[in-house]
Structure formats: C-alpha cells, structure tokens
Design a protein around this motif. Structure first.
Motif, PDB file in Angstrom:
ATOM      1  N   ASP C 241       0.898  -1.434  -0.095  1.00  0.00           N
ATOM      2  CA  ASP C 241       0.016  -0.190  -0.029  1.00  0.00           C
ATOM      3  C   ASP C 241       0.921   1.182  -0.030  1.00  0.00           C
ATOM      4  OD1 ASP C 241      -2.505  -1.342  -0.064  1.00  0.00           O
ATOM      5  OD2 ASP C 241      -2.587  -1.548   2.142  1.00  0.00           O
ATOM      6  N   THR C 243       1.078   5.787  -0.870  1.00  0.00           N
ATOM      7  CA  THR C 243       0.414   6.960  -0.959  1.00  0.00           C
ATOM      8  C   THR C 243       0.965   7.789  -2.211  1.00  0.00           C
ATOM      9  OG1 THR C 243       0.878   6.788   1.448  1.00  0.00           O
ATOM     10  CG2 THR C 243      -0.160   8.818   0.671  1.00  0.00           C
ATOM     11  N   VAL C 244       0.087   8.402  -2.776  1.00  0.00           N
ATOM     12  CA  VAL C 244       0.128   9.060  -4.038  1.00  0.00           C
ATOM     13  C   VAL C 244       0.610  10.385  -3.804  1.00  0.00           C
ATOM     14  CG1 VAL C 244      -0.874   9.961  -6.095  1.00  0.00           C
ATOM     15  CG2 VAL C 244      -1.659   7.851  -5.302  1.00  0.00           C
ATOM     16  N   PRO C 247       0.284  12.169  -9.123  1.00  0.00           N
ATOM     17  CA  PRO C 247      -0.150  11.095 -10.020  1.00  0.00           C
ATOM     18  C   PRO C 247       0.109  11.364 -11.441  1.00  0.00           C
ATOM     19  CG  PRO C 247      -2.134  12.448  -8.735  1.00  0.00           C
ATOM     20  CD  PRO C 247      -0.834  13.251  -8.444  1.00  0.00           C
ATOM     21  N   ALA C 267      -5.304   8.244  -9.783  1.00  0.00           N
ATOM     22  CA  ALA C 267      -5.845   8.804  -8.470  1.00  0.00           C
ATOM     23  C   ALA C 267      -5.305   9.916  -7.942  1.00  0.00           C
ATOM     24  CB  ALA C 267      -5.246   7.716  -7.376  1.00  0.00           C
ATOM     25  N   SER C 268      -5.807  10.654  -7.005  1.00  0.00           N
ATOM     26  CA  SER C 268      -5.362  11.901  -6.699  1.00  0.00           C
ATOM     27  C   SER C 268      -4.201  11.894  -5.793  1.00  0.00           C
ATOM     28  CB  SER C 268      -6.675  12.844  -6.412  1.00  0.00           C
ATOM     29  OG  SER C 268      -7.389  12.028  -5.450  1.00  0.00           O
ATOM     30  N   GLY C 270      -2.462  12.050  -2.270  1.00  0.00           N
ATOM     31  CA  GLY C 270      -2.873  11.710  -0.843  1.00  0.00           C
ATOM     32  C   GLY C 270      -3.596  10.565  -0.790  1.00  0.00           C
ATOM     33  N   GLN C 271      -4.020   9.872  -2.010  1.00  0.00           N
ATOM     34  CA  GLN C 271      -4.874   8.681  -1.815  1.00  0.00           C
ATOM     35  C   GLN C 271      -4.021   7.460  -1.815  1.00  0.00           C
ATOM     36  OE1 GLN C 271      -7.317   8.504  -5.363  1.00  0.00           O
ATOM     37  NE2 GLN C 271      -9.303   8.438  -4.212  1.00  0.00           N
ATOM     38  N   THR C 272      -4.503   6.231  -1.133  1.00  0.00           N
ATOM     39  CA  THR C 272      -3.803   5.129  -1.049  1.00  0.00           C
ATOM     40  C   THR C 272      -4.068   4.420  -2.190  1.00  0.00           C
ATOM     41  OG1 THR C 272      -3.655   5.436   1.155  1.00  0.00           O
ATOM     42  CG2 THR C 272      -3.263   3.041   0.328  1.00  0.00           C
ATOM     43  N   VAL C 273      -2.986   3.641  -2.945  1.00  0.00           N
ATOM     44  CA  VAL C 273      -3.034   2.416  -3.863  1.00  0.00           C
ATOM     45  C   VAL C 273      -2.362   1.320  -3.662  1.00  0.00           C
ATOM     46  CG1 VAL C 273      -3.840   4.108  -5.797  1.00  0.00           C
ATOM     47  CG2 VAL C 273      -1.427   3.435  -5.418  1.00  0.00           C
ATOM     48  N   THR C 274      -2.702   0.151  -4.233  1.00  0.00           N
ATOM     49  CA  THR C 274      -1.917  -0.882  -3.901  1.00  0.00           C
ATOM     50  C   THR C 274      -1.014  -1.372  -5.138  1.00  0.00           C
ATOM     51  OG1 THR C 274      -3.749  -1.744  -2.424  1.00  0.00           O
ATOM     52  CG2 THR C 274      -2.238  -3.358  -3.382  1.00  0.00           C
ATOM     53  N   ARG C 351      -6.136  -3.075  -9.258  1.00  0.00           N
ATOM     54  CA  ARG C 351      -7.429  -2.637  -8.922  1.00  0.00           C
ATOM     55  C   ARG C 351      -8.344  -3.765  -8.263  1.00  0.00           C
ATOM     56  NH1 ARG C 351     -11.024  -5.123 -12.784  1.00  0.00           N
ATOM     57  NH2 ARG C 351      -9.760  -5.792 -14.660  1.00  0.00           N
TER      58      ARG C 351
END
Lengths: 276, 311, 352
Positions: C241, C243-244, C247, C267-268, C270-274, C351
């Motif tokens: 995980d 933190t962006v 982007p 994603a913007s 501050g968002q979390t992506v995996t 995703r």
C-alpha cells in the motif's frame, strides 16, 4: 429421475407395511382377550403367571452370566493378541465366527454327547452342571458379537499407542489394563452385552434341549396352551429386543471419534472387518 | 516380540517393553523364551472345550458305527428317503426364503440409498432392521399367528371387510409358503443391513463416467453396477440361506414337529433318538455343518473379493 | 472460430448461486484451465459442460449445436475424474473399450482402438490388469485412455492430478498435455493448483465467487493480473500500500521513501493505492540492475534450497523477495539493512 423416486417410494411403503402390519396386528390381537372390548387382560394374565417372572428372571440371570464369561475371555485375549501377537488375529476372528457358522443345535448336540453321563466332565447330569452348561452355551453363542464389538472398540482406541504412552509414563501392566484400557472399552463391552442379551433371553434350542426352566421353552408352552397371551408376549419381547438394540446403539455411539457409519456394523453377523 | 514375564519383572530403565521383532537376524539382545502364547490359553481352552471338541466329536461320530468302527454307512444312510426328503425340504425352504429376502432386500436398499428419498427414511429403516433381524424365534411366530393365523387380524379383516377367504384361497401360515413369508420378516432386514454398505460403495463417478462415455441408465446397471454388486449380492444370498437353514425355533413354534426340516429332525433325534441310531444323528449334524459352513465360508470369500474392489 | 461456447451460464441451488453469468468461448483444439479455490464454481461449470448439472440460465453449445439440455450420454464428452473412477469389475482393456461397446462398435474396431489408446498411454503391457492392481498414476492414465477412446468432441479433466504424488503429478501433466496436442482435442481442465494451470494451458480462466475474474494466457495471467484476487491467487505476490504523491509523474511514497512509477496514476494525491511486486523481480546483490530501489530491514530469511526467500520491512509493508542460491552468497542476516533493486515496470497497480 422422477419415476425412480416414485418407484422408490412405492417400495418403501410396501416394506414399511410388511414390517409394521404384523406388529400392529399382534398388538391389536393382544387386546382382544375379552370378547367385545379392548382390554389389557392378556397382559394381566401374563404378569400374574408366576412362571412368567421365574423363567424370565432365570433367562436374564443366565444371559448376564454368559456376558460376564465371554467378556472375561474375550477382552484380555483380544488385548493380548492386538498387542503381542497380531498374527494370531485372523485365527481368533475365525474361531469367534464359528458360532455363527455352525447352527446352534449342532453345538448343543455336541455338548450333550461330550458332557453327558459317561464323560470325564459330566456337566449335564446335575442341575447345577446343566445350568453351567447353558451359561457356557450362551457365552459361546455370544463370542462373535462380543469379540467384534470389543475388537472394534480397540481399533478406534488404538490400544497399542495407548499402552505405549502409558508405559512411557511409567505405568505398570495392571495399571494400564484397569485404569486405561478397560474404562475406555466400557462402551464397547456394554454394547456387545446388550446384543448378547437380546439374543439369549428368548433362546429356545439350548434351553429346551438342556431342559432348563428358561423363557424360550416357556414361550413355546404358552403358545401351545393359550390364544391371546402369546400375542402379548410377542409384543413384550419385541419391546425388550428394541430396548436392547437402542441401548446397544447408544453405547456403540458413546465413544468419541466413533463415526455413525459404523453403527450398524455391530448389529449383524460378520460385521465388516476393519484392518489397521 | 515381547515376553509374558514383562508382567512379573519390574521395568528395567531404558528397556523398552517391545524389543526387536522376533526372527530378525543380527539382533544383539539375548534371545529370551517367547511366553506370549500363554496369554492365549484361557481363550484357547474355552474354544477347544466348548466349540471345537463338540464339533469334532460329532464329525468323528458320523464316521463310526455304534461300536466305534470306521464306516461310511451313516453318510450313505443320509440319502435314505426320510432324511433326504428332510434335507430337500430344508434346502428348498432356505433357497426360497433367501431368494425372496435377497431380492426384496436389494430393492429396499436401492430405494433407501439411491431412491432420492429423505435421509431420515433410511435411518428409520436401518434402525428398524437392526431390531427386526434379531426378532426371530418364538415371538416372531406368535406375531405371525396373530396376523395371518386362521383367526389372525389380517385374515379376519380380509374375510369380513373384503370378503376374501385367505385360507380358502389356499394360503396356510403353517405350510411351506407361510414359513417362507415368516422367515422374510428377519431375512429382509438382514439383507438390508448387509447390502446397504455395498450400495453405498457404488461411486457416483462410475455412473457419471459411464454416462459421459455414452451409456444409458440400463447399460450402466447391466455393465457396471450389477457386476460390481454381484459378489456382495451372491454372498448375502448365501448368508441368508445359511441363516434360514439353521432356523429352528420359528418353525417349531409355528408347526411343532410336523414340518420336518433338518433342524427339527435333529431336534427330535436328540430328544428321543427317533432314528434309532445315534451315529446317524451325528451324520445328520455333519450334513448341517457342511451346508451351513460351505455357504458361510463362500460368503466370507465373496465379501473379501467385493471389498478388494471397493478399495 | 469458437468450438465450445458458454453464454451467460448461471447455476443456483435455492438461494445459493454458485455460478454467475459465466461467459467463455473455447477454440477447437484449445487447452483451457479453470483455476480457483474450492467453492469458486469451477467444477460446477465443468459439470454443466458434461451435462451432469443443468444451468439455471444461459446456453452451452458444442460445435454450433446447442447442448444445454442434452443428456450427458449424448454429448460425446470425455471426462476424467479426480478419483480415477475406473470400473472395478473390468480389466484395463475392458475399461477402455466401454465407450465403444455401448456405442455398438464391432469387435475388430474396438480391439484396434483399445490397442491404439493403450499404446498412447504406454500401458499396453497392463491391458489385462484390474484397476485395484495398479498405482494411482497408472489408473489415471487408463481413465484418460478410456475417456479418449470413443473420440469425444471435448475432453473434461476434473482435478485429475490432485490424488497423485508430487512426482507423478508433474510427469502425468506433461503426458496429458503431449497427448492433447497430438490429438488436437479441445480440453477443459479444472485445478486449484496454479503451477499446474500455468504450465499446461493455452489459456486460463481464473474463477472467484462463481465468476471469471480474468481469462488470458498463462503469461498474461501471471504478469498482468487484472484483479487483486488474481494477483494473490496466482503466484506469490507482494501487495504494497502506497500513498500517491503526484499522479501525473507517478510519484508514490512507501514509508519515508519515494519511488516513481512508469505510468500516470488514475488517483489523486494523498490517496492510497496498492502496488504488486513479484518476489522474483528484484535483487539485493551488488551491481544489481534496476531503475528503482527500496531499502529496508531484514525480518526473516529462509533457505529453500534453490532459492533464498527473504522478507524485509519497508515502512508499514513487508516485502518478500527470492534470489537463486549461490555458494558465494550468504543469506542476509536478521536486522541487516538491505537495498532491493528492481525495474519500476515490474510494479503493477492493482484494482480491486
């Protein structure tokens, strides 16, 4: 699919009526002793007959004694064979099967000739001796059931590992047998005992040929002399058989880890052998 | 192998109760005498005295004259008219009752195992069969007399309600077919108990494999299911046969000494030496041992064959 | 050209739906695997193709013939079961002959075909054996020959290797694949073993909860898992995980370290992506190549023989990586700080 289900339903209904109609008819018949009314007169008549209670208790005592004897013979031997002499097991299985293979009348015939008046062990000449002979005969008849039940019990227990575990903990042989093996086998022994009881309390051939005042010959006598009491006795016998079987199943299932599938095994002759 | 004096001697430290298997070459442990067989003595004694010896006594007696000389006369006398007729009657009755029991039991087991009925139906029948297969002998005879005797509930019901006279139509409980029907009451449940595991052993995949290979339902039963079941069915039939062959109390309670099957004849012989020759009685017993023993042992052989397949 | 087509097939038992709107088309001669955990519906789909289950909705066609409601014995399907399911009362030869016999073929045809089939599985010498006299691997080869003997249109394999020993499993799967290629038979293979599916198939259907999560070649399935489930079920995968940060340039943060992805992120900030990373993608050896590096503390190191599997902690995440054993390379010690180098192209954005 649908058709086979309808056929199955028809078969089951026919079988159910074949099983239940005689039971119901016997019960109804037993209530008809007094003309024109339902009554328990036949049962009253049975219970007021002193011979009924005396023969029944005689048979019960003989059955119990037979159970004790066959348990005393089978449990230590089966334990010993499983532990020390596994190669003897097929031989023991065969011997304990013999009473199912040889018709009982042949066995008792042999007893009468072998232990008659001119024998080295003239058991059948005295009353006490004949009583002993009957108990021995019932014990012989019960060997298959008691052996199979106990052997199955030891199989599920895995007595060899249990014995080794106890030995490593420092237990003596006597401690192992009385504190570890027997308590765990109690259910198996009791379940074999109920089966034995259910086949020997109404036994006819041995009791009749040894001329003992047992329940089986009494039943035949009543059957010849009376009309309604036999039906009442049949109902009572069926109830007693049923009770024995239910108790046997309860005890057969009392052990943890015994699967329900095994349940019918102890009921019928030549129960499926489980090999280790 | 261990020795029996384990019980007597205190455990030695480090000495395990089980030493190396007997007969293993090169074992360093000094060989001790093997007393383990002593543990078998009580059982062996009992079995010898009350199971083996009586049978041996009868079997040898069958080959002896009353004076103790060896002879085949007793066995030859078995073919005499009365005794041979008795054997024929016994065999016929046992065959018929085993056949009916096996067919009916197979059908019922099929319905219970593969008929798609609720599970409790099967449980109820198996439990009942456990009781009914042990409900033989005199009480069973009484139950059938109360049901189908001349004044039995069903006989009377047929006569009064349906106007059908069973006995007038040729039925008689105290005859061959009456006995066969009565036997069915313990034969059918016995068959259900021993054939149900075999039907359980029919794997669903066998049917599916056969179907995917193009077999119809009938072809599956003819080519796979019945051949797989055959040893079990035949074996059970033999067990039922032996079971009927040794039945005495039910016949005796129904017909007294009139219906002369072999056990009844032997019963009369034991009581009153009706054959006037004790050794002929032994031969009669030998015949029973042979017939019952043969069918039982064949049953065991067939069963082991069936189990080999099921593995 | 599609040979076997499944269109929007569903199967429910009461309120319990096991297969939902399953779509698949299989080309002639293709080897397809259904891969998934138990209860994912893969066996149910197979049994619908075989005809042992009727779909609650949807259609199944084989060679442009609608077989949705056709009885199993008229579908010309070959099936191999997990537990062999050989007929115990018949010899090997009789087992193989069964399909031809019920079809009414003549003696000579049957004999010739049985011979051919037994030669195909290299068991000619066991023709007169009974199933109980053979090993599991031999029995399963006979089951394969039996299924193939009547020349089915489609071959269905229901976890045929699960009951076998590891070694036999590998050799038999190679044999199955070779025979399948040789005969060019359309094949559907059900398994829960990802290695099996990856090694044997033309295409894999990864199933989850009664749906196909992804359909693709083994290469695609392994390297571009479409969902988090596929990524985690096929192969071992590190899920990280992050933190962006930006982007547009693909900048993300793991703990205190920042790395740059190749792609623009959807994603913007501050968002979390995996992110997903295969354990075999990187190396900690000096001079390892790779445009991206992560430094962390070793928390475990397991020597597995040919491979050394090490786990390190980076921020909140645990990352495993595998390296080939080499006598000149000692596994890193616990607590040691190591730097893992890998290519940013190996990082996948997952995703759900």
């Amino acid at each position: 699919m649908k058709i086979s289900r309808i056929v199955a339903l028809i078969i089951v209904l026919i079988a159910a009526s074949f099983f239940l109609v005689p039971l119901y008819a016997t019960f109804q018949f037993s209530l008809q002793m007094l003309r024109g009314q339902w009554s328990l007169q036949a049962y009253r008549s049975v219970f007021s007959d002193p011979q009924f209670l005396s023969t029944l208790s005689y048979s019960a005592v003989a059955s119990l004694a037979a159970i004790v004897i066959s348990t005393l013979i089978i449990v230590p031997t089966t334990y010993w064979v499983r532990l020390k002499m596994p190669r003897v097991k097929p031989f023991m299985e065969f011997i304990t099967l013999l009473p199912l293979i040889i018709p009982p009348i042949v066995i008792v015939f042999g007893y009468l000739r072998l232990y008659g008046s001119d024998s080295m062990l003239p058991l059948t000449v005295s009353t006490a001796g004949t009583n002993v002979m009957l108990v021995i005969g019932y014990a012989t008849l019960s060997l298959p059931y008691v052996f199979r039940s106990v052997d199955n019990g030891m199989q599920t227990l895995d007595i060899r590992t249990l014995t080794e575990a106890a030995e490593i903990l420092g237990a003596s042989r006597a401690t192992i047998i009385f504190r570890v093996i027997l308590p765990n086998l109690r259910a198996a022994i009791v379940s074999g005992a109920f089966l034995t009881f259910s086949i020997s309390f109404g036994e006819f051939v041995f009791a009749s040929l040894l001329n003992r005042p047992a329940f089986g010959p009494y039943l035949v006598q009543i059957g010849q002399d009376r009309a309604y009491e036999p039906a009442a006795l049949a109902v009572l016998s069926f109830a007693l058989t049923w009770a024995c079987m239910v108790l046997m199943q309860i005890f057969a299932n009392a052990k943890p880890g015994t699967s329900a599938r095994r349940r019918p095994a102890a009921l019928f002759p030549f129960a499926r052998r489980k090999t280790a | 192998m261990t020795v029996a004096n384990d019980i007597l001697s205190p455990p030695t430290p480090g000495g395990s109760a089980r030493s190396a298997p007997a007969g293993l070459p090169g074992a360093q442990v000094p060989r001790r005498a093997n007393w383990a067989w002593l543990g078998l003595l009580p059982f062996a004694f009992f079995a010898a005295l009350f199971l083996i010896l009586p049978i041996v006594y009868l079997v040898t007696g069958a080959f002896q004259t009353p004076d103790g000389a060896f002879t085949f006369d007793n066995l030859i006398a078995l073919t005499g008219s009365a005794i041979a007729a008795s054997y024929m009657l016994s065999i016929k009755l046992s065959l018929v009752s085993a056949l009916f029991g096996a067919v009916a039991g197979l059908l019922l087991s099929w319905a219970l195992v593969l008929g798609g009925l609720p599970r409790w139906v099967r449980g109820a029948f198996v439990t009942f069969s456990g009781v009914a297969s042990n409900f033989a002998g005199i009480p069973l005879a009484f139950a059938f007399i109360a049901t189908l005797g001349r004044l039995g509930i069903v006989t009377v019901l047929m006569r009064d309600v349906f106007g059908f006279n069973l006995y007038g139509a040729g039925f008689n409980l105290f005859s061959f077919w009456g006995l066969a029907l009565t036997y069915l009451y313990f034969q059918l449940p016995l068959m259900v108990l021993i054939i149900t595991p075999a039907l359980d052993g029919l794997k669903n995949e066998w049917r599916e494999a056969a179907e995917s290979l193009g077999a119809s339902h009938a072809q599956y039963w003819r080519m796979v299911a019945l051949p797989v079941l055959a040893p079990s069915i035949l074996g059970c039939f033999l067990l039922l046969f032996a079971n009927a062959f040794g039945t005495l109390a039910t016949v005796y309670a129904l017909t007294g000494s009139q219906f002369d099957v072999v056990p009844i004849m032997l019963f009369a012989q034991i009581r009153g030496n009706v054959l006037y020759n004790p050794n002929l009685g032994y031969a009669l017993a030998l015949g029973m041992i042979l017939i019952a023993g043969f069918s039982n042992i064949l049953y065991l052989v067939l069963r082991s064959r069936a189990e080999r397949w099921r593995a | 050209m599609s040979f076997l087509t499944i269109t929007k097939a569903s199967k429910s038992y009461g309120a319990n739906t096991v297969v939902r709107e399953f779509d698949l088309s299989v080309g002639k001669g293709e080897f397809i695997s259904f891969l998934g955990p138990s209860g994912c519906g893969k066996t149910t789909v197979l049994r619908m193709i075989a005809g042992f289950e009727t779909p609650s909705a949807g259609r199944i066609t084989i060679d442009n013939r609608d077989v949705t409601l056709t009885a199993p014995n008229r579908r010309r399907i070959g099936m191999v079961f997990q537990a062999y399911a050989l007929f115990p009362n018949m010899t090997v030869a009789d087992n193989v002959a069964f399909g031809l016999k019920v079809a009414g073929a003549d003696r000579a045809t049957i004999d010739a075909r049985v011979k051919e089939m037994l030669a195909l599985i290299h068991l000619d010498h066991l023709a007169e054996r009974y199933p109980y006299q053979m090993s599991g691997g031999q029995q399963q080869r006979v089951a394969l020959a039996r299924a193939l003997a009547p020349k089915p249109q489609v071959l269905l394999l229901d976890e045929p290797l699960s009951a076998l020993d590891a070694k036999i499993r590998v050799s038999l799967r190679e044999e199955i694949r070779a025979i399948q290629k040789q005969l060019g038979i359309t094949t559907v293979f059900v398994t829960h073993d990802q290695e099996e599916a990856l090694s044997i198939s033309d295409r894999i259907v990864v199933m989850n909860g009664g749906r196909a999560d992804q359909i693709g070649t083994p290469f695609e399935i392994y390297n571009q898992p479409a969902t988090r489930f596929v990524a985690s079920f096929v192969g071992t995968l590190n899920l990280i995980d992050v933190t962006v940060v930006d982007p547009a340039t693909g900048l993300v943060k793991i703990g205190e370290q920042t790395i740059a992805l190749k792609d623009v992120l959807a994603a913007s900030a501050g968002q979390t992506v995996t992110l997903a990373l295969r354990p075999e993608s990187g190396s900690i050896l000096d001079g390892a190549r790779g445009d991206t590096a992560l430094t962390g503390e070793v928390v475990s190191s397991n020597f597995l023989g040919s491979v050394v599997r090490t786990r390190m902690r980076v921020g909140e995440s645990l990352i495993s990586f595998d390296m080939f054993n080499s006598p000149g390379f000692a596994p890193p010690a616990l607590g040691e700080r190591v730097t893992l180098r890998f290519s940013a192209a190996d990082l996948l954005v997952i995703r759900d």
